[in-house]
Design a protein around this motif. Structure first.
Motif, PDB file in Angstrom:
ATOM      1  N   TYR C  50       0.820  -1.208   0.000  1.00  0.00           N
ATOM      2  CA  TYR C  50       0.000   0.000   0.000  1.00  0.00           C
ATOM      3  C   TYR C  50       0.853   1.257   0.000  1.00  0.00           C
ATOM      4  O   TYR C  50       0.781   2.048   0.918  1.00  0.00           O
ATOM      5  N   SER C  51       1.725   1.416  -0.979  1.00  0.00           N
ATOM      6  CA  SER C  51       2.423   2.701  -1.067  1.00  0.00           C
ATOM      7  C   SER C  51       1.569   3.622  -1.928  1.00  0.00           C
ATOM      8  O   SER C  51       1.378   3.386  -3.114  1.00  0.00           O
ATOM      9  N   ILE C  52       0.992   4.615  -1.285  1.00  0.00           N
ATOM     10  CA  ILE C  52       0.031   5.488  -1.956  1.00  0.00           C
ATOM     11  C   ILE C  52       0.550   6.918  -1.887  1.00  0.00           C
ATOM     12  O   ILE C  52       0.886   7.413  -0.811  1.00  0.00           O
ATOM     13  N   THR C  53       0.662   7.547  -3.046  1.00  0.00           N
ATOM     14  CA  THR C  53       1.189   8.904  -3.091  1.00  0.00           C
ATOM     15  C   THR C  53       0.096   9.880  -3.488  1.00  0.00           C
ATOM     16  O   THR C  53      -0.643   9.640  -4.441  1.00  0.00           O
ATOM     17  N   PHE C  54       0.004  10.969  -2.742  1.00  0.00           N
ATOM     18  CA  PHE C  54      -0.955  12.027  -3.065  1.00  0.00           C
ATOM     19  C   PHE C  54      -0.266  13.091  -3.907  1.00  0.00           C
ATOM     20  O   PHE C  54       0.832  13.533  -3.579  1.00  0.00           O
ATOM     21  N   LEU C  55      -0.908  13.450  -5.002  1.00  0.00           N
ATOM     22  CA  LEU C  55      -0.372  14.474  -5.902  1.00  0.00           C
ATOM     23  C   LEU C  55      -1.418  15.591  -6.038  1.00  0.00           C
ATOM     24  O   LEU C  55      -2.299  15.524  -6.880  1.00  0.00           O
ATOM     25  N   PRO C  56      -1.326  16.609  -5.168  1.00  0.00           N
ATOM     26  CA  PRO C  56      -2.309  17.695  -5.238  1.00  0.00           C
ATOM     27  C   PRO C  56      -2.039  18.618  -6.426  1.00  0.00           C
ATOM     28  O   PRO C  56      -1.025  18.467  -7.102  1.00  0.00           O
ATOM     29  N   LYS C  57      -2.940  19.552  -6.658  1.00  0.00           N
ATOM     30  CA  LYS C  57      -2.736  20.499  -7.754  1.00  0.00           C
ATOM     31  C   LYS C  57      -1.446  21.276  -7.549  1.00  0.00           C
ATOM     32  O   LYS C  57      -0.704  21.535  -8.480  1.00  0.00           O
ATOM     33  N   ASN C  58      -1.216  21.696  -6.324  1.00  0.00           N
ATOM     34  CA  ASN C  58       0.052  22.329  -5.994  1.00  0.00           C
ATOM     35  C   ASN C  58       0.302  22.191  -4.503  1.00  0.00           C
ATOM     36  O   ASN C  58      -0.618  21.931  -3.732  1.00  0.00           O
ATOM     37  N   LEU C  59       1.567  22.339  -4.132  1.00  0.00           N
ATOM     38  CA  LEU C  59       1.910  22.311  -2.714  1.00  0.00           C
ATOM     39  C   LEU C  59       1.620  23.687  -2.121  1.00  0.00           C
ATOM     40  O   LEU C  59       1.467  24.663  -2.835  1.00  0.00           O
ATOM     41  N   GLY C  60       1.555  23.751  -0.808  1.00  0.00           N
ATOM     42  CA  GLY C  60       1.349  25.037  -0.169  1.00  0.00           C
ATOM     43  C   GLY C  60      -0.086  25.514  -0.292  1.00  0.00           C
ATOM     44  O   GLY C  60      -0.350  26.696  -0.337  1.00  0.00           O
TER      45      GLY C  60
END
Lengths: 343, 344, 351
Positions: C50-60
């Motif tokens: 279960y290695s799950i990475t979150f990729l938001p629109k942008n950081l901050g």
């Protein structure tokens, strides 16, 4: 223009000086025209209390940065890192309020300005000692300072509720109908204009920008003066960052990104020659007012949101082309006058 | 050629040939690129794969392309900050035209022509009207981007023909080399020949060393600069079409800020911002160095803010280090001299 | 004389670059040692890694900070590896680079909020070919590029709650304006379209006079609010379907003469809006819980990795404290209805 020390080109320079002043009058006229036309379309633009306040208030922060930028450009340099400096200083301001709530808030101004000055010092030292063009150095620090900002801030965000009311009130309050922020900006402008026009150091900045090699040969302390110009630009961007926090009340890691182009644009529109040596901080300040006011006027005039950038770009181009044409005419006139006096 | 050129460019004829070739800024950048590649391959998991190379080339292709003419513009002592806006404008034009029923090939052709016009407008203001390119292109940066955003508004055009999209993202069968890199290679050779092996190219260097000296020695300064701005606009527009097809989306805000990446890479590659110095192989290595570093750092799960800090620091370090070493050497030399003087 | 100096310049660059890499190499090997299966790659994805990475629109961005924290909470519950990566600015091309990287690392699943529905499609499909499961949340891509979309609320639901709020606050008559995010924002444009429809059909006395774009930037949104109030002196309300916009609009109005005259509502987070609800500028605003959104996305990713679901309509899975969810048409999972915050309940929330 005090031209005591220059004899050969004395008259020429003083005439150029008076011409530069005319140039500022032209920009001021453009500003008045924009306000008049917009107000005719919608009286609220000038005559409602909010409208009048915003007219003075909105460009104030850009004006501070543009004044610093003008000082740097006059020395034939440029400071592209101002947006990133502004952002870092704004976040620092917020951070201080969160971490040291007992600190009296006026002290925050001192810290913000000093912090900006330090960042400017880094730029200035790299430019002045390493003899690397400022465009390159400040392009690098633009990235680096912003990177530090994002790294430090993360997804943290300073909200209005984190900051004391007295401080936030600065961002919106008025004294005798003139916003406090505008008063601060005008005070700074006054000091900068006084220094640049009457003081030896200010005149030397012009001399350095006109011809750095000649200035060096003449014995001016070029390195030190350029360093000071960058420190001033950094300090003003730092101050602008503190005021940004007061005015907008929320600070995240992207505050002030893209501000460098507006600051350079304001200075250029205001008649500060990008090759240094001519222009004035007044011009840059009026340029800032013109730029921001046009931005605000366009939607009122019914220009679709999306076209605003195009209009701003066209304006910058128009301003520099006009400048160029006027300058070319001036040079021709000087040439004629010189011939006449030789005959 | 003028004295200035001779002095600055051929100062090292006293050195043996191998030293002149090896001990240059460009070689340093290439060595740095090789070092970064080797270290990454050895220590960053998943870096040593063909896929890395493919993505790296696809990601940097637009920057590589624009860096070619940008190098020549900067060598003449000018600058073009509007390139990313031309990318955006060409992207939007292709999108709008294609959506309006114009065949893809024609749409692309029109977009490239528009890029040439945009570049010519920059060049006209710089060479004919005589304005500083920094100020002009700050203006057109806003103008062209404004036109792009204005033309397309809230929408994005997405349904591009598959054949074209595959051409943009596909690779030479059996290799990780994308087709666009083949195009880039051809252009790179052409630009390399133009800059380093033709009278036109020598003229470009001469202009960068001294506008007026070049003009006196018979180089048509204005025309040369105009051509370079047109080339920059044209190649940027081509890069815009690639960008659009690669991501399959024509948007007004495509490639915002790309101009800084291009200029940073060109300067890192050893081109002097004052003009008169630089070489294309250094620039290409500079683009790839930044690309490789960020690719390796991403694979090592370093966040984008840190990558930005490293990019900025690298740029500053690369331009400052020659001055710093010169300063240190001068100090040493002076100390040595004063010691020698005080001896007798 | 010059060349050796240049050479040193180059060497300094090489040294610096090497140092940067050495540093990151250290940090990455640290990461590996704590996760022995970290290099298992795509094969691991099939066997409950279960290695799950979150990729938001942008950081901050506070909103994504909250949603990703929700994801992290869920991943900790079922013992997976959480990571968050993303570009500094919300641009689709930068997201593509990160997706490519994640595909190469062979993470089990990516939870992404798309900056462009089309531009990141190819990259996502390549990642899926490499065995990575793709869940979109908050902002969707084209359906063929992902396994599941975690929908915060339906466009109809979001549009309706905002129209209802503004209609109630201005007495169902008068001029209103919309302060949106960027002109290209997929979500906002869809909601605005539905809102326009709803206003025309059900609230004939409300006139939508303008839609302006604050680019999800505090300063721009703030200045656009000022411009709106000047342009339309009879404006009764502003609807801002974006968390940045509503906070900026509320802050401007709270310090202007328009306070109490012009209603502000839309989508906001309680922490950002608390001050304006307390001082009376804002009566009510809505949002889903972004933490729940991230939480649900993480459980959906787990279900996909386990092979419990494939994203087909009718599949159902267990999502920890949130209970059971069912996949709707087009591989969409609906989080629920938007929640309306007002002075009475805002004290109960902290995000």
């Amino acid at each position: 223009m005090s031209a005591r020390t220059w004899n050969a080109s004395q008259t020429m320079l003083s005439r150029l000086g008076s011409f530069a002043r005319i140039r500022e009058v032209g920009i001021l006229a453009a500003f008045v025209l924009v306000v008049a036309v917009t107000t005719a379309k919608n009286p609220n633009f000038l005559f409602s209390p909010d409208g009048f306040r915003d007219l003075l208030l909105t460009p104030s922060i850009l004006m501070l940065v543009a004044v610093g930028q003008a000082v740097v450009i006059i020395t034939r340099n440029v400071d592209l890192s101002v947006g990133s400096v502004l952002g870092l200083s704004a976040y620092l301001t917020g951070r201080i309020f969160v971490d040291f709530p007992s600190l009296p808030w006026p002290l925050v101004f001192v810290i913000g300005i000093a912090f900006g000055a330090c960042l400017g010092l880094v730029n200035g030292a790299l430019v002045a000692f390493a003899k690397v063009p400022s465009l390159v150095i400040t392009l690098g620090t633009l990235y680096a300072y912003r990177g530090i900002n994002v790294w430090w801030t993360g997804s943290d965000r300073i909200n209005a509720s984190d900051m004391p009311d007295g401080f936030l009130a600065l961002g919106t309050d008025s004294v005798a109908n003139i916003p406090v922020l505008t008063l601060i900006a005008l005070l700074v402008l006054g000091c900068a204009a006084w220094y640049m026009h009457t003081q030896r150091g200010g005149r030397e900045l012009y001399a350095i920008g006109s011809d750095p090699d000649a200035a060096r040969l003449y014995g001016l302390r070029v390195t030190r003066r350029v360093l000071v110009a960058f420190v001033v630009s950094g300090a003003l961007a730092g101050l602008a960052g503190v005021l940004y926090a007061a005015r907008y009340g929320t600070v995240n890691s992207q505050v002030g990104s893209g501000f460098e182009l507006e600051a350079v644009g304001a200075a250029v529109i205001g008649g500060v020659a990008i090759f240094g040596g001519s222009g004035s901080v007044f011009g840059a300040a009026i340029g800032a007012y013109l730029l921001m006011t046009i931005n605000r006027a366009l939607p009122v005039l019914g220009v679709d949101d999306f076209w605003q950038r195009a209009v701003v770009g066209a304006l910058i181009l128009g301003a520099i082309v006009l400048d160029r044409i006027a300058a070319a005419r001036q040079v021709k006139r000087f040439a004629r006058m010189r011939e006449a006096s030789h005959d | 050629m003028t004295d200035a050129t001779t002095v600055r460019t051929y100062r090292d004829y006293g050195q043996p040939l191998w030293r002149r070739i090896l001990l240059t800024r460009e070689t340093g950048i290439i060595a740095a690129l090789a070092a970064v590649f080797a270290v990454s391959a050895a220590s960053v998991p998943n870096f040593a794969s063909e896929l890395t190379l493919q993505y790296l080339l696809l990601d940097t292709a637009a920057i590589l392309l624009i860096a070619l003419p940008m190098t020549m513009v900067i060598v003449t002592g000018e600058i073009d900050l509007s390139v990313a806006s031309v990318v955006g404008l060409s992207s939007v034009l292709v999108g709008v035209l294609y959506q309006g029923g114009v065949p893809m090939a024609l749409a692309a052709l029109i977009a490239v022509a528009a890029g040439a016009v945009a570049g010519a407008f920059n060049g006209f203001l710089v060479t004919v009207v005589g304005l500083p390119s920094l100020a002009v292109t700050i203006g057109t940066l806003a103008l062209y981007r404004g036109l792009a955003v204005g033309l397309l508004g809230t929408t994005a055009v997405t349904d591009f023909p598959d054949g074209w999209r595959d051409a943009a993202t596909g690779t030479i069968p059996g290799t990780p080399i994308p087709w666009v890199i083949v195009v880039f290679g051809v252009l790179a050779v052409a630009f390399g020949l133009l800059l380093h092996f033709t009278p036109f190219g020598r003229g470009v260097f001469a202009i960068g060393l001294s506008d007026s000296a070049a003009a006196f020695s018979g180089i048509r300064v204005g025309r040369t600069k105009l051509i370079l701005f047109v080339l920059t606009g044209t190649v940027s527009a081509f890069a815009g079409i690639y960008f659009t097809l690669r991501y399959g989306s024509a948007r007004g805000d495509n490639a915002t800020g790309l101009e800084l990446a291009v200029i940073a890479a060109v300067l890192l590659g050893g081109v002097s911002i004052f003009g008169g110095r630089g070489a294309l192989h250094g620039v290409i290595a500079g683009v790839l160095l930044i690309g490789t570093l960020s690719s390796a750092l991403r694979l090592a799960n370093v966040t984008s803010d840190v990558i930005n800090i490293i990019t900025g620091t690298l740029l500053i370090a690369s331009v400052v280090s020659p001055s710093v070493t010169a300063w240190v050497r001068n100090r040493w030399a002076r100390r040595g001299r004063s010691a020698a003087v005080s001896q007798p | 004389m010059k060349s050796p100096l240049m050479k040193r310049g180059g060497m300094a660059v090489a040294a610096l670059a090497g140092m940067a890499l050495a540093l990151t190499a250290c940090s990455s090997s640290d990461g590996e040692s704590s996760d022995p299966s970290g290099s298992a790659g795509a094969a691991g994805a099939e066997s409950g890694d279960y290695s799950i990475t979150f990729l938001p629109k942008n950081l901050g961005n506070a909103y994504f900070d909250t949603s990703d924290a929700g994801g992290e909470e869920a991943i900790e519950e079922f013992g997976g590896t959480y990571a968050e990566v993303g570009p500094a600015e919300a641009a689709p091309d930068a997201q593509v680079s990160y997706i490519n990287t994640l595909a190469q690392q062979g993470v089990g699943a990516v939870a992404v909020s798309a900056n462009d529905p089309e531009a990141i499609c190819d990259a996502l499909n390549e990642a899926r070919d490499a065995g990575t499961k793709v869940v979109t949340f908050d902002s969707d891509t084209n359906p063929e590029c992902r396994d599941l979309f975690i929908n915060q609320a339906t466009a109809d639901g979001i549009a309706k709650v905002q129209v209802d709020m503004i209609a109630e606050q201005i007495g169902d008559a008068g001029q209103i304006a919309i302060l949106s995010a960027s002109a290209n924002a997929t979500n906002q444009n869809a909601w605005i379209e539905t809102m326009e429809q709803l206003l025309a059909d059900e609230h004939p006395d409300i006139e939508l006079v303008d839609v302006v774009y604050g680019d999800d930037d505090d300063q721009t949104s703030f200045d656009k609010t000022a411009a709106l109030l000047q342009t339309y002196p009879d404006l009764k309300g502003i609807v801002s379907p974006t968390t940045v916009g509503i906070a900026a609009a509320a802050r401007y109005i709270s310090t202007s003469d328009a306070k109490g005259q012009v209603a502000v509502t839309g989508l906001g987070t309680p922490n950002q809006m608390r001050e304006y609800v307390e001082d009376g500028t804002v009566t009510a605003f809505a949002l889903w819980n972004p933490a729940d959104l991230g939480y649900l996305a993480a459980y959906a990713a787990k279900a996909l990795i386990d092979g419990d679901i494939t994203g087909a309509e009718g599949d159902s899975f267990e999502a920890g404290k949130l209970g059971e969810y069912t996949v709707d048409a087009d591989g969409t999972v609906l989080l629920g209805d938007p929640y309306v915050f007002d002075a009475d309940n805002i004290g109960d929330f902290d995000f």
